[in-house]
Design a protein around this motif. Structure first.
Motif, PDB file in Angstrom:
ATOM      1  N   LEU A 118      52.230  20.616  32.591  1.00  0.00           N
ATOM      2  CA  LEU A 118      50.359  21.458  33.535  1.00  0.00           C
ATOM      3  C   LEU A 118      51.038  23.125  33.395  1.00  0.00           C
ATOM      4  CD1 LEU A 118      49.895  19.631  36.951  1.00  0.00           C
ATOM      5  CD2 LEU A 118      48.877  19.771  34.692  1.00  0.00           C
ATOM      6  N   PHE A 122      47.713  26.573  32.435  1.00  0.00           N
ATOM      7  CA  PHE A 122      47.187  27.494  33.515  1.00  0.00           C
ATOM      8  C   PHE A 122      46.749  28.965  32.396  1.00  0.00           C
ATOM      9  CE2 PHE A 122      47.528  25.263  36.786  1.00  0.00           C
ATOM     10  CZ  PHE A 122      48.181  24.744  36.791  1.00  0.00           C
ATOM     11  N   ILE A 126      46.694  33.676  35.177  1.00  0.00           N
ATOM     12  CA  ILE A 126      46.952  32.819  36.360  1.00  0.00           C
ATOM     13  C   ILE A 126      48.106  33.271  36.857  1.00  0.00           C
ATOM     14  CG2 ILE A 126      47.167  30.878  38.013  1.00  0.00           C
ATOM     15  CD1 ILE A 126      44.327  31.705  37.633  1.00  0.00           C
ATOM     16  N   MET A 130      51.405  35.405  39.241  1.00  0.00           N
ATOM     17  CA  MET A 130      51.973  34.050  40.285  1.00  0.00           C
ATOM     18  C   MET A 130      53.433  34.898  39.623  1.00  0.00           C
ATOM     19  SD  MET A 130      51.021  30.757  39.474  1.00  0.00           S
ATOM     20  CE  MET A 130      49.643  29.791  40.047  1.00  0.00           C
ATOM     21  N   TRP A 173      59.040  28.605  30.765  1.00  0.00           N
ATOM     22  CA  TRP A 173      58.627  27.865  31.711  1.00  0.00           C
ATOM     23  C   TRP A 173      56.985  27.264  31.899  1.00  0.00           C
ATOM     24  CZ3 TRP A 173      54.647  28.658  35.470  1.00  0.00           C
ATOM     25  CH2 TRP A 173      54.329  27.734  35.990  1.00  0.00           C
TER      26      TRP A 173
ATOM     27  N   PRO B  28      52.416  25.702  41.519  1.00  0.00           N
ATOM     28  CA  PRO B  28      51.695  26.495  40.976  1.00  0.00           C
ATOM     29  C   PRO B  28      50.065  25.710  41.050  1.00  0.00           C
ATOM     30  CG  PRO B  28      53.012  27.244  39.928  1.00  0.00           C
ATOM     31  CD  PRO B  28      53.640  25.783  40.316  1.00  0.00           C
ATOM     32  N   VAL B  29      50.161  24.177  40.952  1.00  0.00           N
ATOM     33  CA  VAL B  29      49.079  23.315  41.489  1.00  0.00           C
ATOM     34  C   VAL B  29      49.030  23.597  42.450  1.00  0.00           C
ATOM     35  CG1 VAL B  29      48.567  21.356  40.893  1.00  0.00           C
ATOM     36  CG2 VAL B  29      49.835  22.581  39.671  1.00  0.00           C
ATOM     37  N   ASN B  31      49.379  25.836  45.581  1.00  0.00           N
ATOM     38  CA  ASN B  31      48.381  27.424  45.532  1.00  0.00           C
ATOM     39  C   ASN B  31      46.973  27.188  44.861  1.00  0.00           C
ATOM     40  OD1 ASN B  31      47.947  29.738  43.880  1.00  0.00           O
ATOM     41  ND2 ASN B  31      48.932  29.860  46.403  1.00  0.00           N
ATOM     42  N   ILE B  32      46.855  26.695  43.733  1.00  0.00           N
ATOM     43  CA  ILE B  32      44.931  26.856  43.686  1.00  0.00           C
ATOM     44  C   ILE B  32      44.566  25.104  44.486  1.00  0.00           C
ATOM     45  CG2 ILE B  32      44.139  25.863  41.046  1.00  0.00           C
ATOM     46  CD1 ILE B  32      46.154  27.149  39.716  1.00  0.00           C
ATOM     47  N   ILE B 261      39.369  25.627  37.868  1.00  0.00           N
ATOM     48  CA  ILE B 261      40.240  24.791  37.191  1.00  0.00           C
ATOM     49  C   ILE B 261      40.854  24.146  37.450  1.00  0.00           C
ATOM     50  CG2 ILE B 261      42.936  25.737  36.875  1.00  0.00           C
ATOM     51  CD1 ILE B 261      42.641  28.537  38.079  1.00  0.00           C
TER      52      ILE B 261
END
Lengths: 302, 290, 558
Positions: A118, A122, A126, A130, A173, B28-29, B31-32, B261
């Motif tokens: 995934l 992004f 984004i 982070m 990553w 992160p997923v 979080n979004i 997103i």
């Protein structure tokens, strides 16, 4: 040459050529024809005169570029960051693929596989945000923990070494889950019989990995390695733009950001084209070189 | 086959490492996702971390009512499916002949193709070619210039080369011609690499941003990636630009961006597990005897 | 083999799908555009419009919606719109021009996009079309010579259409009044006092939670202006007609921030805070004592209505007041003012119908058009309210039908021409308490602002940066390099403590400037200044525009 026209070989090639014809057309029209546009690098290109009539300046653009220390610096930065990316980042997807491959529970494997790929989707806007949040001097999680236990926070994002590590690490990553897919596919082509034979011979999982798995995907590894050479001067603009700051400007200015800032003030088409041309030449040399080395392993591309 | 103690420990360690990695990708997923479901004030104050605060569907509502997201989604699907089909067809037509040792000119073709992987005319020359073919403002302008990814093609070629020649010999003895050989034997055996390329091309087309912006003029043909990326990038417009452009100030709120997103990556989350089925070991098993 | 049937069918299906796809797309590509059935007398043109992705599906697209329809029906020409993505307008316009397919009329803010177009001879001079075909715009530039001046390029001809804006402060500083009162302090009036107050805010626990978790101020928009300006190519001072390069403004600013950083008065992560997002969050969470931010037009509402509400929700006792820019060691500077004369449109040299273009520009410059393309149609979207200015009839409907309008269709509309109803001060609905507060604050801000002008405060720089020329080709790369490296040097000095002093940084900065042909750049600006001094928009002209608008502003804000 005479052999080609001998019956069987010729006949065998016909269906292949029929299949390959549209491919030839594609590469000629959409790849080779635009390459003609590289003359921009040798002109003083402007819209008014267009590609065909813009004044010819020969090597002047290249001279302009390489006479400044700055250009040398950014090329060095680019090579350096890219090289690090390669050394550290290249094995990671392979290892990840091996780890995933060893998981027996299908649902766990599928879930991890999906999650891990995934981050590729992004945007760096984004991910950059982070990363900065995590490693910030005052408000980042890590430094808050460090302050509690050791007193002084560490400026991860300001010191060159740690910044580069974070930069490369974040890039790895983000892409490792996606890059691992090729290897996962390649792993399926290894016959289970080979594993069985090895385990009958008494090999542990580690030895099996070393003697069966890795050689089994060796071809893919070398292929990806050679093709990565083609990207040796590509350090993504978005990755740098969203992770850099004033303290690391010396090492974080790369070719892509340089082209961007040249473009801010005006249409520096010819300079940009010259830089791009240089990038391509270097990348091609690297690919040829890597291929020559790969020949030793009998896994060359051509 | 029973596991040794050492193997068991390795297995646990490996599972744990994978767990950590998966967690780092999940955070992160979460979080979004949380931001997309949280109330405006909590989001603006930066208080939302891994779970939503002041849960609301407001962001999704505004997204669906205030933008062309549904049409963008449909466009994205059309463009991706069309592109993938075209690319697969072309790539197979390139990789298959190149994988045959008796293909005349094999080395030369490979070298010429590799050349195009690093040398490119750039945006403007390619645009001029596409324009002269009259493809501007159609999805063909997105499909054709990049219909074969040399990288992908070489991966496929490598896979084809790896298919044992005994399989081919057996088929030829049975009387197969080249077309039948390709369609009935090689392709079925190549499901892992086909699944891989389906994914690579699919993701590539789905994520197309620059090329859509440049080649497509009618905004009703914009894909969802373009829509959402524009929202994300508007926040990093140069500060000077913000000063000049009174309306750029109407930055898209974080909640709506995050909702976008989530919608954007949703198909990716759905498609991949589906394709994972094809990464199956031992497909070649049983096809070659002795 | 059992698989062969399945795979044969799959392949046949794939071929069929490819064929269908090919046919459908070809058909879609050939679809005719619905022809405009207007009178043959109207000219036609193509124009760009920004696409921001914010138009509801029910309204259509930026190229075709109820407003483009209205423009074509009520306007003097048939206009076909070409959407340009707002965040990538440069790339899009470049490819369009390179391929000879750019529209006739280009609406664009950035000088860095329009100037190269001029250099590449892609633009048509507009002197003739104004003289021959224009009424409204011609009158406008006669009454406002600054508009004409700003549009003249190096060959002496006019190339850009523009508009007049409200000349108001672009950036603002707000201070936590409740903290001032709690700590018994008064608002700082010099930068030294600013330091003291910020220090107190950071160290004396003004939010009373027992933790040292507050910031004195943020490093935000306008702080460098307090010290005399932060832009490199604008750091000149006129000394008897000669342009002298300023370094002291940068020095004082860097020293100030460095001290705050070293003493823990500010957020130590400010240099990684790319667009002020973190600073805004800190402010909204009630952690920041003085907040420097951009606050013109809709950002004003955002600050005083939405953000103030969020702040109050997080910290119930919070009170905000406006802080006048303190006096710096170099003198009193005024807030950056947004460009009162802004150039926004250029004409493609290959445009076929200049008459239509000029009539369209005239149409866009009239107040009625300006009103419609900002707020919608009278009786449908708004009615005249008590103050004589439009009030929305149905805000929800307006959100859908006019929300996406913004300014994108009338980028040449001169706000002051429209009168008081177009001024920001006139847009507040005083029935709502939060909007009344915003209006009162707006008045307070303008009072401070006019006061500063009366006190002869200086402009932070030579003049407004949009009115500076772009340097010649051979110096562009150098200026760009200097412009990125030197600010980085200053920032490094701010955060490096004792290992990199401000003296070292200043020396390095000057050395860098010299390295990148700084002298030649300075000479270029000197020559330009000497030749054009009387015609360029200088701060004194900006201030006089402010004073021209003052009466109207005070009238609205009564």
């Amino acid at each position: 040459m005479r052999r080609v026209f001998k019956g069987a070989l010729f006949r065998k090639n016909i269906p292949l050529y029929v299949m390959f014809a549209p491919v030839i057309a594609y590469y000629l029209i959409f790849r080779y024809l635009p390459i003609g546009g590289l003359v921009i690098a040798f002109q003083n290109y402007n819209f008014f005169d267009g590609i065909l009539h813009s004044p010819w300046v020969g090597w002047k653009n290249f001279q302009m570029l390489f006479s400044t220390d700055k250009t040398i610096l950014i090329i060095w930065n680019t090579l350096w960051l890219s090289f690090l990316n390669l050394i550290v980042g290249f094995p990671v997807p392979i290892i990840l693929a091996l780890l995933l491959n060893s998981v027996k529970k299908m649902w766990y494997k599928r879930m991890v596989q999906t999650l891990v790929y995934l981050p590729h989707f992004f945007s760096w806007v984004i991910v950059g945000g982070m990363v900065v949040t995590i490693f910030s001097l005052e408000s980042g999680f890590i430094n808050q923990w460090i302050t509690q236990h050791y007193g002084e926070p560490y400026p991860f994002l300001y010191k060159h070494f740690s910044w580069v590590s974070i930069f490369v690490g974040a890039g790895i990553w983000k892409e490792m889950g996606f890059s691992t897919i090729i290897y996962l596919a390649a792993l399926t082509a290894i016959s289970p019989a080979l594993y069985e034979a090895a385990s009958i011979d008494g090999a542990t999982k580690w030895r099996q990995t070393w003697h069966v798995t890795l050689p089994g995907i060796r071809g893919t590894i070398i292929l990806v390695l050679i093709l990565s050479m083609g990207r040796i001067l590509e350090v993504g603009f978005d990755q740098i733009y969203n992770l850099r700051n004033a303290m690391v400007s010396q090492i974080s200015e790369v070719i892509s950001t340089y082209i961007f800032s040249m473009g801010i003030q005006g249409g520096q088409f010819s300079l940009t084209a010259a830089l791009g041309f240089f990038e391509s030449v270097v990348a091609f040399i690297f690919i040829l070189g890597a291929n020559l080395i790969a020949k030793k392993f009998d896994n060359h591309l051509f | 086959m029973s596991e040794s103690y050492g193997d068991k420990i390795s297995r646990i360690i490996i599972s744990f490492i994978l767990f950590l990695i998966a967690l780092s990708c999940l955070a992160p997923v979460l979080n979004i996702l949380s931001i997309s479901l949280s109330g405006k004030q909590a989001v603006e104050s930066g208080q939302v971390l891994l779970w939503p605060l002041d849960i609301t569907l407001q962001s999704y509502e505004t997204l669906f009512k205030g933008t062309r997201i549904l049409s963008a989604l449909s466009n994205g699907l059309q463009m991706t499916i069309g592109g993938v089909l075209l690319s697969m067809a072309f790539t197979i037509c390139a990789a298959y002949p190149l994988s045959k040792s008796y293909f005349f000119g094999r080395r030369v073709f490979t070298l010429l193709i590799l050349f195009t992987m690093v040398f490119s005319g750039g945006l403007i020359p390619t645009y001029l070619v596409v324009k002269s073919l009259g493809l501007i403002d159609t999805y063909w302008a997105i499909w054709l210039p990049g219909v074969i990814s040399t990288f992908n093609m070489l991966i496929m070629r490598s896979y084809f080369e790896g298919i044992s020649s005994e399989v081919e010999d057996a088929a030829r003895i049975d009387g197969c011609n080249e077309w039948q050989l390709m369609s009935k034997i090689i392709l079925p055996l190549s499901m892992p690499v086909i699944a891989t390329l389906l994914l690579f091309y699919g993701v590539g087309y789905w994520n197309s941003f620059m090329s859509v912006l440049i080649y497509i003029n009618s905004t009703d043909k914009y894909t969802i990636t373009v829509l959402i990326q524009q929202m994300i990038q508007s926040q990093s417009l140069l500060t000077e630009a913000l000063a000049n452009d009174v309306q750029a100030i109407q930055l898209v709120p974080d909640g709506i961006k995050s909702a976008g997103i989530i919608i954007l990556i949703l198909p990716m989350v759905i498609v991949y597990p589906f394709l994972q089925k094809y990464f199956v070991q031992g497909v070649m098993l049983g096809s070659v005897k002795g | 083999m059992f698989q062969s049937k399945v795979y044969n069918r799959t392949i046949a299906l794939t071929c069929a799908m490819l064929a269908i796809l090919a046919i459908t797309t070809a058909c879609v590509g050939k679809e005719d555009q619905t022809t405009n059935s207007s009178s043959a007398k109207k000219g036609s043109l193509s124009a760009t419009v920004y696409d921001r992705g914010l138009i509801p599906a029910s309204e259509g697209t930026m190229e075709k919606n109820r407003w483009t329809k209205w423009i074509n029906e009520s306007g003097p020409a048939n206009v076909t719109f070409v959407a340009v993505p707002r965040t990538e307008s440069k790339q899009k316009l470049n490819t369009l021009f390179a391929s000879g397919s750019a529209p006739d009329l280009i609406f664009e803010f950035e000088p860095s996009i329009k100037n190269p177009l001029y250099d590449q001879k892609q633009l048509m001079p507009i002197d003739d079309m104004i003289n021959n075909y224009s009424t409204v715009y011609k009158k406008l530039i006669e009454e406002n010579p600054a508009l004409k001046q700003a549009s003249i390029k190096s060959d002496g001809k006019m190339y850009e259409f523009g508009k007049l804006n409200e000349a108001i402060p672009q950036n603002i500083a707000v201070i936590r009044q409740d903290w001032l009162e709690k700590l018994n302090l008064t608002a700082p009036q010099t930068t030294e006092e600013l330091y003291q107050v910020a220090k107190a805010f950071a160290e004396n626990d003004p939010d009373g939670n027992g933790k040292k978790d507050t910031y004195g101020l943020n490093i935000g928009a306008g702080l460098s202006d307090v010290f005399g300006g932060g832009s490199l190519n604008n750091s000149y001072v006129d000394v008897n007609g000669e342009l002298v390069r300023q370094w002291d403004n940068h020095r004082y600013h860097t020293e100030f921030v460095k001290q705050l950083f070293d003493e823990g008065i500010i957020d130590k992560d400010f240099i990684t805070d790319n667009n002020g997002a973190k600073a805004r969050q800190d402010f909204l969470n009630g952690k920041t004592g003085i907040y420097f931010t951009q606050a013109n037009t809709s950002l004003w509402s955002r600050l005083w209505v939405a953000d103030y509400a969020t702040l109050k929700a997080n910290v119930p006792g919070a009170e905000l007041a406006i802080l006048a820019y303190p006096k710096s060691p170099l003198g009193q500077y005024i807030n950056w003012i947004n460009n009162p004369v802004q150039m926004t449109a250029v004409v493609n040299r290959s445009a076929k119908d200049p008459k239509a273009i000029m009539e369209y520009i005239d149409f866009l410059s009239t107040p009625d058009t300006g009103r419609t393309l900002t707020s919608g149609l009278e009786g449908v979207h708004w009615n005249n309210g008590a103050g004589g200015c439009p009030n929305a009839i149905d805000p929800e409907k307006n959100k859908t039908e006019t929300g996406y309008l913004g300014q994108d269709y009338n980028m040449v509309f001169s706000v002051p021409e429209g009168g008081k109803c177009f001024f920001i001060a006139g847009t507040f609905n005083v029935e709502k308490p939060e909007e009344k507060l915003a209006k009162d604050m707006f008045k307070a801000n303008l009072d401070i602002f006019y006061d500063l002008i009366d006190q002869q405060a200086s402009w932070p720089g030579l003049t407004h940066s949009e009115h500076l020329p772009s340097v010649p080709q051979e110096l562009l790369v150098d200026l760009q390099n200097a412009g990125t490296e030197i600010p980085n040097i200053f920032k490094s000095a701010m955060v490096s403590g004792s290992s990199y002093t401000v003296e070292q940084a200043m020396a390095d900065a000057q050395a860098t400037w010299d390295k990148y042909n700084g002298k030649k750049i300075d000479e270029f600006y000197q020559t330009w200044y000497s030749e054009n001094k009387d015609t360029i928009l200088m701060p004194v002209d900006i201030f006089s525009i402010v004073n021209d608008q003052k009466k109207l502003q005070e009238d609205i804000l009564k």
